[in-house]
Write a protein that holds these residues in place. Structure first.
Motif, PDB file in Angstrom:
ATOM      1  N   GLY A  32       2.559   5.462   2.318  1.00 19.05           N
ATOM      2  CA  GLY A  32       1.238   5.186   2.846  1.00 19.05           C
ATOM      3  C   GLY A  32       1.258   5.025   4.351  1.00 19.05           C
ATOM      4  N   SER A  33       0.076   5.161   4.956  1.00 17.42           N
ATOM      5  CA  SER A  33      -0.019   5.002   6.402  1.00 17.42           C
ATOM      6  C   SER A  33       0.520   3.640   6.813  1.00 17.42           C
ATOM      7  CB  SER A  33      -1.480   5.127   6.839  1.00 17.42           C
ATOM      8  OG  SER A  33      -1.591   4.955   8.234  1.00 17.42           O
ATOM      9  N   GLY A  34       1.377   3.631   7.824  1.00 14.85           N
ATOM     10  CA  GLY A  34       2.027   2.398   8.261  1.00 14.85           C
ATOM     11  C   GLY A  34       3.325   2.122   7.543  1.00 14.85           C
ATOM     12  N   GLY A  35       3.723   3.002   6.617  1.00  9.98           N
ATOM     13  CA  GLY A  35       4.966   2.826   5.891  1.00  9.98           C
ATOM     14  C   GLY A  35       6.163   3.379   6.642  1.00  9.98           C
ATOM     15  N   THR A  36       7.351   3.004   6.187  1.00 12.18           N
ATOM     16  CA  THR A  36       8.598   3.428   6.825  1.00 12.18           C
ATOM     17  C   THR A  36       9.269   4.497   5.974  1.00 12.18           C
ATOM     18  OG1 THR A  36       8.936   1.259   7.831  1.00 12.18           O
ATOM     19  CG2 THR A  36      10.863   2.677   7.648  1.00 12.18           C
ATOM     20  N   VAL A  37       9.650   5.585   6.622  1.00 14.56           N
ATOM     21  CA  VAL A  37      10.448   6.619   5.970  1.00 14.56           C
ATOM     22  C   VAL A  37      11.852   6.560   6.535  1.00 14.56           C
ATOM     23  CG1 VAL A  37       8.487   8.126   5.501  1.00 14.56           C
ATOM     24  CG2 VAL A  37       9.712   8.343   7.671  1.00 14.56           C
ATOM     25  N   GLN A  38      12.835   7.012   5.765  1.00 16.93           N
ATOM     26  CA  GLN A  38      14.203   6.949   6.240  1.00 16.93           C
ATOM     27  C   GLN A  38      15.032   8.097   5.689  1.00 16.93           C
ATOM     28  OE1 GLN A  38      15.245   3.005   4.837  1.00 16.93           O
ATOM     29  NE2 GLN A  38      16.342   3.847   3.084  1.00 16.93           N
ATOM     30  N   TRP A  39      16.104   8.403   6.407  1.00 16.60           N
ATOM     31  CA  TRP A  39      17.035   9.474   6.023  1.00 16.60           C
ATOM     32  C   TRP A  39      18.451   8.955   6.239  1.00 16.60           C
ATOM     33  CZ3 TRP A  39      18.040  14.472   9.337  1.00 16.60           C
ATOM     34  CH2 TRP A  39      18.974  15.288   8.665  1.00 16.60           C
TER      35      TRP A  39
END
Length: 726
Positions: free
Chosen positions: A113-120
């Motif tokens: 969702g908007s404001g969420g954190t994505v990671q790799w």
């Protein structure tokens, strides 16, 4: 006609209106909004592992392939009620291989969702010692944002470091490694940490027994130096680890050094000189001339090993001085003494040193008892600082020590071995004036003269560390009685060293253990006899008047004292009756030990069955209905318990111990506990109706001491031996 410049992102609104008239009218509106692209990721929201995004000198260094993180946003206009507006992250990393060829990897994350954190989480084969650049953009499935590196943004860089830093090298000029012996407890030394690795940013160190700390370098790969003051003598081990900017650590390196005992005092006057002497001999430093108001041969503080003290009469002739400076006040110093004030209603100086001629009206330092708005207090004044704490009491021995530390620039005060007041910043002030015992120089001569006793005055040119202060202030308890309760003669059980016996009343019976030659398992005719609590015998009390007592007081309850006892209480049956009792009084308090006067007890140690707690009760005076202070501890499940009461008059604390342990709420502050006149009572206490609170149970190993045993000594009580009063 619209131009290409006008055909950018356009929001088209279509409005349809329908009107229905039936005496009333209304309007309905509908809107359709075109999708907006996600926002460009902000550099401040990007992390390499947990390190902020940086480039060039600010790039991140990591020890393992990191997790790249980014916070992504979709415009608020796209977030319609009841709809999920999600975004994915598209990561890209780049680097050049050994041949200079650019390599690239990309990854698309799951939707958030908007404001969420994505990671790799990057793969394990990311090359080491290579600058890796990365960026990210957001994708909502219909449009993508600009890359985080576009426009006013910036790329992120990191380097994976796969090598631990080299072992640090430790050195110290004051405490060299493996050299016998180096000076000394209370004296600071410098310890320098360095590493051959050029990327070290911090060192973590640990001195055996403390302290532990981390210190950062001021330049990348540079050395650091810490200051440390040894607290104990003997062999000490320092362990140091180096940390590089990637967070990798070296193996710990051990540095062994050997510390002497602290330097002896620069001046020491025990003041145990012969009566009539006009001079106080010095253990170190010059002898001190005594004024005619000084009388030698007064009683020394008990338990200190000192043989006598000097009494100063508080007049202009009550002083001692070596006639010269003994303390270098431009450097670290300490000064302390045993003192017993004869009064507390005016300022009185223990020790001071005259200031130089251009500093009129104020001594270079003073250790004193001073009056104030809240009453008298011990005070150490030096270099613009005045540290106060603790309460002087007329007729009570106290150990006071003040010191100044040039390393921290602070003055401290210790009273009876404990730091008191709040350390304060002070400015070192050189002085060459004479040391004074019992007075301080003022504008018009000497003032604040001491009235009372003084003993063992010492000055130091180093710190006196807390452990040393504790020992200087220690008063070793003196045994006042040990009743093993194993024999009886003429109705009394003797004290182990021919002291006052415990006289036994009816209902108090000495119990002997089984005959070792008659074993019931081997001879059915042998009776089954219980074993005593400790040793070969104990004392059984019937709870109906049985007790034991001395004729005179055993401990001075107005001073420090310790009493201990071993006790076993009978079990309680379902009717509230105690084992073998049948008296229906299983809820009444039962006193194990007490000592008081005609009307009340200075202290009593009792068990209260209704709350399953041991209680220590202290009364404010020997009067009916006197105010009481109560501390308590829960009775443990153990059948046999070892109890102790410790009154430390120096700190105004009284403490209850159960099986060698004192609970946090088992200590109370008691000022001026009154001196009891009655004997030590085993198994009863004073009540409003006379004697009462009789104990139904078994007691053994009654101990009594003049002085407060240390917490470490308490567990040794009640085992048939004496604690080591070292």
């Amino acid at each position: 006609m619209a131009t290409q410049a006008h055909r950018r992102r356009v929001t088209t609104v279509v409005l349809a209106v329908a009107a229905v008239w039936a005496g009333q009218g209304g309007a309905v509106a509908a809107t359709a909004v075109e999708n907006l692209p996600p926002r460009q990721p902000v550099v401040a929201d990007l992390r390499t592992g947990f390190k902020p995004c940086g480039v060039g000198e600010a790039r991140a260094y990591v020890g393992d392939p990191p997790v790249l993180r980014a916070v992504l946003y979709d415009p608020e206009e796209d977030n319609r009620p009841g709809e999920f507006s999600g975004v994915k992250g598209e990561f890209e990393i780049r680097w050049r291989d050994a041949d200079g060829v650019e390599q690239r990897l990309t990854e698309v994350t799951s939707q958030v969702g908007s404001g969420g954190t994505v990671q790799w989480r990057l793969p394990s084969d990311i090359p080491a010692n290579t600058v890796v650049s990365w960026r990210v953009r957001a994708d909502d499935g219909r449009a993508v944002s600009p890359w985080s590196s576009d426009g006013s943004g910036a790329p992120c860089e990191f380097v994976r470091d796969d090598a631990n830093p080299a072992l640090p090298v430790v050195s110290s000029p004051e405490y060299p490694e493996d050299v016998f012996w180096s000076d000394g407890v209370g004296t600071y030394g410098s310890f320098t940490f360095d590493s051959p690795s050029d990327d070290v940013v911090a060192y973590r160190y640990y001195f055996g027994g403390g302290p532990v700390g981390t210190v950062e370098t001021t330049t990348l790969g540079g050395p650091v130096t810490i200051r440390y003051v040894p607290q104990t003598s003997g062999t000490q081990v320092l362990q140091v680890e180096a940390f590089d900017r990637a967070g990798r650590s070296s193996s710990p390196v051990s540095y062994t050094f050997h510390v002497r005992a602290g330097r002896v005092p620069t001046g020491q006057w025990k003041l145990a000189d012969a009566p009539g002497s006009g001079t106080a001999a010095a253990g170190t430093g010059p002898a001190a001339r005594a004024g005619s108001g000084v009388t030698f041969g007064a009683a020394a503080p008990p338990g200190t090993g000192l043989t006598s003290a000097a009494r100063l009469d508080g007049t202009g002739h009550g002083f001692l001085t070596p006639g010269s400076s003994v303390v270098d006040t431009a450097k670290t110093f300490a000064v302390g003494a045993w003192v017993r004030p004869g009064r507390t209603d005016r300022d009185m100086t223990v020790v001071s040193q005259d200031a130089d001629a251009d500093t009129a009206g104020t001594p270079a330092f003073s250790l004193a008892s001073r009056t104030g708005a809240t009453g008298p207090a011990w005070t150490f004044a030096f270099g613009g600082a005045r540290v106060s704490g603790g309460t002087p009491e007329a007729g009570e021995w106290t150990y006071v020590l003040g010191q100044y530390d040039t390393e921290t620039g602070t003055a401290r005060l210790y009273v009876n071995g404990e730091e008191t007041g709040t350390e304060q910043a002070a400015t070192a002030t050189p002085s060459t004036g004479a040391l004074q015992i019992g007075r301080a120089r003022g504008n018009t001569g000497y003032r604040d003269r001491w009235q009372g006793e003084v003993a063992d005055v010492r000055t130091y040119d180093r710190l006196v560390v807390p452990g040393e202060v504790t020992e200087l202030a220690r008063r070793v308890p003196e045994p006042r009685g040990h009743w093993s309760l194993e024999s009886e003669s003429d109705g009394a059980s003797p004290e182990l060293y021919d002291g006052a016996p415990l006289r036994l009343s009816p209902g108090a019976t000495l119990h002997r253990g089984p005959d070792p030659s008659c074993i019931p398992d081997l001879d059915p005719g042998c009776p089954v006899v219980r074993y005593p609590l400790v040793g070969d015998g104990d004392l059984e009390l019937d709870g109906a008047g049985g007790h034991a007592a001395t004729d005179e007081p055993v401990v001075d309850t107005g001073d420090s004292f310790t009493v201990g006892v071993v006790v076993r209480l009978p079990e309680v049956d379902g009717d509230g009756d105690r084992e073998g009792e049948g008296q229906g009084d299983g809820e009444r308090p039962m006193t194990v030990l007490s000592q008081g006067g005609p009307h009340g007890d200075a202290f009593k140690l009792r068990y209260v069955p209704s709350v399953y707690r041991w209680q220590l009760v202290v009364s404010a005076s020997d009067a009916p209905g006197a105010e009481e202070t109560v501390v308590s501890q829960v009775r443990s499940v153990d059948e046999v318990q070892r109890l102790a009461v410790v009154h430390d008059d120096a700190t105004d604390r009284i403490t209850l111990y159960v099986d060698g342990i004192s609970a946090p709420d088992a200590t109370a502050t008691v000022r001026s506990l009154w001196t009891s006149t009655g004997g030590l009572q085993v198994g009863r206490a004073r009540t409003a109706d006379g004697w009462g609170e009789y104990l139904h149970g078994v007691v053994d190993e009654v101990h009594a001491f003049a002085g407060a045993l240390r917490a470490d000594d308490i567990p040794a009580l009640g085992h048939g031996t004496e604690p080591c009063l070292c």
